[in-house]
Design an enzyme around this catalytic site. Structure first.
Site, PDB file in Angstrom:
ATOM      1  N   PRO A  10       0.673  -1.204  -0.080  1.00 50.66           N
ATOM      2  CA  PRO A  10      -0.009   0.048   0.028  1.00 50.66           C
ATOM      3  C   PRO A  10       0.919   1.305  -0.021  1.00 50.66           C
ATOM      4  O   PRO A  10       1.852   1.456   0.653  1.00 50.66           O
ATOM      5  CB  PRO A  10      -0.843  -0.139   1.124  1.00 50.66           C
ATOM      6  CG  PRO A  10      -0.056  -1.143   2.125  1.00 50.66           C
ATOM      7  CD  PRO A  10       0.436  -2.179   1.123  1.00 50.66           C
ATOM      8  N   ASN A  11       0.293   2.227  -0.673  1.00 53.15           N
ATOM      9  CA  ASN A  11       0.867   3.674  -0.861  1.00 53.15           C
ATOM     10  C   ASN A  11       1.987   3.472  -1.686  1.00 53.15           C
ATOM     11  O   ASN A  11       2.593   4.846  -1.837  1.00 53.15           O
ATOM     12  CB  ASN A  11       1.171   4.278   0.511  1.00 53.15           C
ATOM     13  CG  ASN A  11      -0.087   4.264   1.234  1.00 53.15           C
ATOM     14  OD1 ASN A  11      -1.625   4.702   0.875  1.00 53.15           O
ATOM     15  ND2 ASN A  11      -0.058   3.633   2.642  1.00 53.15           N
ATOM     16  N   ARG A  18       4.828  10.911  -2.919  1.00 56.17           N
ATOM     17  CA  ARG A  18       4.879  10.365  -1.307  1.00 56.17           C
ATOM     18  C   ARG A  18       6.130  10.736  -0.549  1.00 56.17           C
ATOM     19  O   ARG A  18       7.100  10.132  -1.064  1.00 56.17           O
ATOM     20  CB  ARG A  18       4.325   9.235  -1.155  1.00 56.17           C
ATOM     21  CG  ARG A  18       4.333   8.608   0.132  1.00 56.17           C
ATOM     22  CD  ARG A  18       4.262   6.971   0.122  1.00 56.17           C
ATOM     23  NE  ARG A  18       3.941   6.753   1.502  1.00 56.17           N
ATOM     24  CZ  ARG A  18       4.470   5.499   1.743  1.00 56.17           C
ATOM     25  NH1 ARG A  18       4.605   4.530   0.865  1.00 56.17           N
ATOM     26  NH2 ARG A  18       4.371   5.001   3.091  1.00 56.17           N
ATOM     27  N   TYR A  23      11.237   8.937   0.577  1.00 56.40           N
ATOM     28  CA  TYR A  23      11.337   7.815  -0.450  1.00 56.40           C
ATOM     29  C   TYR A  23      11.916   8.130  -1.700  1.00 56.40           C
ATOM     30  O   TYR A  23      12.085   7.337  -2.621  1.00 56.40           O
ATOM     31  CB  TYR A  23       9.902   7.496  -0.516  1.00 56.40           C
ATOM     32  CG  TYR A  23       9.352   6.678   0.749  1.00 56.40           C
ATOM     33  CD1 TYR A  23       9.763   5.590   1.194  1.00 56.40           C
ATOM     34  CD2 TYR A  23       8.206   7.376   1.275  1.00 56.40           C
ATOM     35  CE1 TYR A  23       9.255   4.975   2.307  1.00 56.40           C
ATOM     36  CE2 TYR A  23       7.731   6.973   2.268  1.00 56.40           C
ATOM     37  CZ  TYR A  23       8.088   5.444   2.950  1.00 56.40           C
ATOM     38  OH  TYR A  23       7.604   5.141   4.206  1.00 56.40           O
ATOM     39  N   ASN A  73       8.124  -5.876  -1.224  1.00 61.11           N
ATOM     40  CA  ASN A  73       7.999  -4.602  -0.080  1.00 61.11           C
ATOM     41  C   ASN A  73       6.627  -4.528   0.439  1.00 61.11           C
ATOM     42  O   ASN A  73       5.633  -4.141  -0.352  1.00 61.11           O
ATOM     43  CB  ASN A  73       8.229  -3.185  -0.892  1.00 61.11           C
ATOM     44  CG  ASN A  73       8.361  -2.159  -0.062  1.00 61.11           C
ATOM     45  OD1 ASN A  73       8.056  -2.224   1.366  1.00 61.11           O
ATOM     46  ND2 ASN A  73       9.064  -1.114  -0.344  1.00 61.11           N
ATOM     47  N   ALA A  76       3.250  -0.637   4.751  1.00 62.94           N
ATOM     48  CA  ALA A  76       2.903  -0.869   5.936  1.00 62.94           C
ATOM     49  C   ALA A  76       2.568  -2.346   6.473  1.00 62.94           C
ATOM     50  O   ALA A  76       2.298  -2.500   7.802  1.00 62.94           O
ATOM     51  CB  ALA A  76       1.720   0.203   6.276  1.00 62.94           C
ATOM     52  N   GLU A 100      12.511  -9.570   1.440  1.00 63.10           N
ATOM     53  CA  GLU A 100      11.693  -8.560   1.829  1.00 63.10           C
ATOM     54  C   GLU A 100      12.449  -7.382   1.842  1.00 63.10           C
ATOM     55  O   GLU A 100      13.666  -6.990   2.098  1.00 63.10           O
ATOM     56  CB  GLU A 100      11.349  -8.497   3.396  1.00 63.10           C
ATOM     57  CG  GLU A 100      10.787  -7.555   3.986  1.00 63.10           C
ATOM     58  CD  GLU A 100      10.696  -7.609   5.661  1.00 63.10           C
ATOM     59  OE1 GLU A 100      10.863  -8.751   6.199  1.00 63.10           O
ATOM     60  OE2 GLU A 100      10.411  -6.441   6.263  1.00 63.10           O
ATOM     61  N   HIS A 102      12.975  -2.857   1.533  1.00 60.26           N
ATOM     62  CA  HIS A 102      12.242  -1.584   2.100  1.00 60.26           C
ATOM     63  C   HIS A 102      13.114  -0.386   1.428  1.00 60.26           C
ATOM     64  O   HIS A 102      14.295  -0.549   1.426  1.00 60.26           O
ATOM     65  CB  HIS A 102      12.385  -1.439   3.464  1.00 60.26           C
ATOM     66  CG  HIS A 102      11.295  -2.105   4.051  1.00 60.26           C
ATOM     67  ND1 HIS A 102      10.052  -2.147   4.389  1.00 60.26           N
ATOM     68  CD2 HIS A 102      11.741  -3.517   4.966  1.00 60.26           C
ATOM     69  CE1 HIS A 102       9.353  -3.248   4.832  1.00 60.26           C
ATOM     70  NE2 HIS A 102      10.299  -4.145   5.135  1.00 60.26           N
ATOM     71  N   ARG A 109      13.282   4.837  12.112  1.00 64.67           N
ATOM     72  CA  ARG A 109      12.143   5.794  12.072  1.00 64.67           C
ATOM     73  C   ARG A 109      11.160   5.349  13.174  1.00 64.67           C
ATOM     74  O   ARG A 109      11.653   4.977  14.211  1.00 64.67           O
ATOM     75  CB  ARG A 109      11.395   5.425  10.689  1.00 64.67           C
ATOM     76  CG  ARG A 109      12.273   5.551   9.498  1.00 64.67           C
ATOM     77  CD  ARG A 109      11.488   5.367   8.041  1.00 64.67           C
ATOM     78  NE  ARG A 109      10.346   6.250   8.037  1.00 64.67           N
ATOM     79  CZ  ARG A 109       9.239   6.089   7.081  1.00 64.67           C
ATOM     80  NH1 ARG A 109       9.456   4.990   6.193  1.00 64.67           N
ATOM     81  NH2 ARG A 109       8.353   6.910   6.928  1.00 64.67           N
TER      82      ARG A 109
HETATM   83  C1  DQA Z   1       8.468   0.942   3.301  1.00 64.66           C
HETATM   84  C2  DQA Z   1       8.632   1.302   5.312  1.00 64.66           C
HETATM   85  C3  DQA Z   1       7.295   1.121   5.640  1.00 64.66           C
HETATM   86  O1  DQA Z   1       7.498   1.511   7.150  1.00 64.66           O
HETATM   87  C4  DQA Z   1       6.268   2.032   5.070  1.00 64.66           C
HETATM   88  O2  DQA Z   1       4.997   1.732   5.647  1.00 64.66           O
HETATM   89  C5  DQA Z   1       6.084   2.007   3.515  1.00 64.66           C
HETATM   90  C6  DQA Z   1       7.473   1.845   3.013  1.00 64.66           C
HETATM   91  C7  DQA Z   1       9.824   1.386   2.758  1.00 64.66           C
HETATM   92  O3  DQA Z   1       9.812   0.760   1.520  1.00 64.66           O
HETATM   93  O4  DQA Z   1      10.561   1.963   3.219  1.00 64.66           O
HETATM   94  O5  DQA Z   1       5.164   2.263   2.983  1.00 64.66           O
HETATM   95  O6  DQA Z   1       8.094  -0.312   3.168  1.00 64.66           O
END
Ligand code: DQA
Length: 144
Positions: A10-11, A18, A23, A73, A76, A100, A102, A109
């Site tokens: 998501p997002n 964003r 990011y 990835n 959240a 996994e 990120h 964070r």
């Molecule tokens: C994320 C880190 C997560 O905490 C966050 O909710 C994201 C992006 C990252 O790629 O840094 O949406 O997975």
């Protein structure tokens, strides 16, 4: 031709606009371009993004059924989705790699980001290296 599934939660469809301070300013199309350019010969990239937990879970089933390694990835969902973790476990239990990744370093964070319910069942975790997190994961899962 082997295919690597690159799944984004998501997002992440909003990458580019964003929180660019966290990011960066590149978007998913830029990520796709980077991965295609750095893929080994004979490797194709199937990059997807969804805000829907069920859809992400079904893509993990697809990885198992089609025997595709996964770069995930979970965004959240990383921090609380036991359903996603259980589906991701099906991938590694099937003997397939699941990395996994990120973009940011969640450990640097907010406290809620310090927990990943996915990491324990992942083959490995790469975080905090921007899009290079994905690129290094791709290199690993496709190493001869
Ligand atoms: C994320 C880190 C997560 O905490 C966050 O909710 C994201 C992006 C990252 O790629 O840094 O949406 O997975």
């Amino acid at each position: 031709m082997s295919t690597v599934l690159v799944l984004n939660g998501p997002n992440l469809g909003r990458l580019g606009s964003r929180e660019p301070d966290v990011y960066g300013s590149a978007n998913l199309a830029d990520l796709q371009e980077l991965l295609v350019a750095s893929a080994r010969e004979g490797v194709s990239i199937d990059l997807r993004q969804t805000d829907d937990e069920a859809e992400l879970i079904h893509w993990l089933y697809e990885a198992v059924d089609e025997r595709m390694p996964v770069i995930l990835n979970p965004a959240a969902f990383t921090h609380y989705s036991y359903a996603l973790r259980d589906a991701a476990a099906l991938v590694t239990k099937a003997g397939l790699m699941l990395i996994e990744v990120h973009i940011s370093n969640p450990h640097a964070r907010e406290t809620f980001r310090h927990t990943s319910v996915v990491s324990a069942i992942a083959t490995g975790v790469i975080a905090g290296l921007g899009f290079d997190s994905y690129r290094l994961a791709l290199d690993f899962v496709t190493a001869p």
